[in-house]
Enzyme design. Structure first.
Site, short mmCIF file in Angstrom:
data_model
loop_
_atom_site.label_atom_id
_atom_site.label_comp_id
_atom_site.label_asym_id
_atom_site.label_seq_id
_atom_site.Cartn_x
_atom_site.Cartn_y
_atom_site.Cartn_z
N GLU A 116 -1.92 2.44 5.84
CA GLU A 116 -2.51 2.34 7.17
C GLU A 116 -1.69 3.02 8.27
O GLU A 116 -1.25 2.39 9.23
CB GLU A 116 -2.75 0.87 7.54
N GLU B 195 -7.30 -3.06 -0.03
CA GLU B 195 -7.21 -4.35 0.66
C GLU B 195 -8.61 -4.78 1.07
O GLU B 195 -9.36 -3.99 1.64
CB GLU B 195 -6.34 -4.29 1.91
#
Length: 477
Positions: A196, A381
């Site tokens: 991320e 995720e």
């Protein structure tokens, strides 16, 4: 249809106002299973600072999150990752929990300050020894190790030199990547570069609410570009190093569809701008070799000859983190003149007030299929914070979490039916952990962790997920 045209049509038609109400695909009849393709990979993800603890053990140096969490008022309740889930000492128990659930893969992150306390130079063998032990423990239980080289815990020593705002970090990161791969790359075959990067840039360098607490658009642009450059440099280095080793190289991006609040024309440009800042600033240079048009002027002073070629590396897979859509509207005080607004009326919410929009996952998978060449994708995720309750039988009941994951899985299966190249699923996360600026008050885990004793207690969602893995699909009951 390209996203700009799609969002424009949606805004004009007011479709965003009902986007969150799309029905979940129907489960199979009672007693049956909505199956996933043969060989679909099931696992879970964690990150080092959130679970390891042992922040001074065996020569580990401080990270930016050590510094940030110990600064007054930065983290809820003054919580820190000093102990976290004590995974550094209890990893064998946690690996056993994965094995008992039937998980076949584990995406963990390597703590850069544990491997290189000074961020560069000679490695710390005792730190590497931990990842040796973890890798061996996983393989002994039939679980594939998926190391992620950076999940936010940058060595403080590098931050003191500018961290992600310093262009030199691309070389430092590639050197570190080669050290880790040189130690466990004989056994670990799947490698994630970053986790991320847009979140690191926005929250850590633009808004200042995550480590290292920097603010401003100039720092955002530097952090994005230098993470992209570091990622490309490391991919090139590992590809050259891994010939014949059978490595699969990729990275992990948070991709969240951005919609104009209320489907209103007035919010349309804001949705495009935030989409560029959150999604495209990392996805487009990796997959297309260019920055999104809306942000090119901001990146232009940073991009040197050859940078985009270095960033535009082939990858063997893309890790996709998905939690919800983002709904944007104009906000003069926002980092890019935009701000969060409400999801469509009636949208369910998690304990953190994030909207529950599982159809947004199918939207992202469809766009990767249609606009980015349909790369092999793993959901790296997906999960939710909900308060847990202890039922009358003494079990930790978390039906909301089960429903959240189930609904996302069903939309993922629908996307596969429509041609999406989705190969696996990593639940976020195994353990209730240190949830960054939220501390320990948020619970994403399949397993509850007693903060006093560190006792692990599997929740109902853990047993449900084990059933999903066993059946390779979502059971109807």
């Amino acid at each position: 249809m390209r996203r700009r045209s799609f969002l424009k049509a949606a805004a004009a038609a007011g479709l965003a106002s009902v986007a969150g109400a799309r029905p979940v695909p129907a489960l199979a009849q009672a007693g049956t299973v909505t199956e996933f393709p043969k060989g679909f990979l099931w696992g879970c993800s964690t990150s080092s600072y959130q679970i390891e603890g042992a922040v001074t053990a065996d020569g580990r140096g401080p990270s930016v999150w050590d510094t940030f969490s110990h600064a007054y008022g930065k983290v809820a309740n003054g919580d820190t990752g000093d102990v976290a889930c004590d995974h550094y000492n209890r990893y064998a128990e946690d690996v056993d929990l994965m094995a008992r659930a039937g998980m076949r893969a584990y995406r963990f992150s390597v703590a850069w300050p544990r491997v290189q306390p000074a961020g560069a130079g000679a490695p710390n063998d005792k730190g590497l020894d931990f990842y040796d032990r973890l890798t061996d423990a996983l393989l002994a239980k039939g679980i594939e190790p998926w190391p992620c080289l950076f999940h936010w815990d940058l060595p403080q020593a590098l931050q003191d030199k500018g961290g992600w705002t310093n262009r030199d970090i691309a070389g430092w990161f590639a050197d570190y990547a080669q050290i880790v791969a040189g130690r466990i790359g004989d056994r670990a075959k799947h490698w994630c570069m970053l986790n991320e990067p847009s979140v690191v840039a926005i929250f850590g360098h633009g808004l200042g609410v995550h480590a290292p607490g920097m603010t401003g658009k100039a720092n955002y642009f530097k952090a994005i570009h230098h993470q992209n450059l570091a990622q490309g440099t490391a991919l090139k280095a590992l590809r050259a190093m891994g010939g014949g080793k059978g490595w699969q190289l990729g990275t992990v991006l948070s991709l969240q569809p951005v919609w104009p609040v209320g489907g209103l024309d007035a919010n349309y440009e804001s949705s495009l701008m935030w989409d560029a800042a959150w999604n495209r600033a990392c996805l487009d240079p990796l997959m297309r070799g260019e920055y999104p048009e809306l942000l090119r002027d901001g990146f232009a002073p940073l991009v040197k000859a050859g940078d985009l070629e270095t960033i535009h590396q082939p990858i063997d897979f893309l890790g996709l983190n998905y939690y919800s859509r983002m709904h944007q509207q104009p906000d003069p005080g926002g980092l890019f003149g935009t701000g969060y607004g409400s999801a469509p009326e009636g949208t369910r919410r998690t304990g953190m007030e994030w909207p529950v929009e599982p159809d947004g996952l199918a939207e992202i998978l469809s766009e990767l299929q249609q606009e980015y060449g349909n790369p092999p994708v793993y959901v790296a995720e997906n999960g939710a914070d909900y308060p847990d309750s202890v039922g009358p039988q003494g079990k930790v009941e978390d039906g909301d979490r089960i429903r959240f994951i189930r609904d996302h899985l069903l939309f993922a299966r629908k996307a596969i039916d429509e041609g999406a190249n989705l190969k696996g699923w990593f639940v976020w996360t195994l353990l209730d952990n240190f949830e960054w600026a939220e501390g320990y008050r948020r619970h994403f885990g399949l397993v509850q962790v007693d903060r006093q004793t560190m006792t692990r207690t599997p929740k109902a969602s853990y047993h449900w997920y084990a059933d999903v893995i066993r059946k390779n699909g979502v059971p109807s009951v």
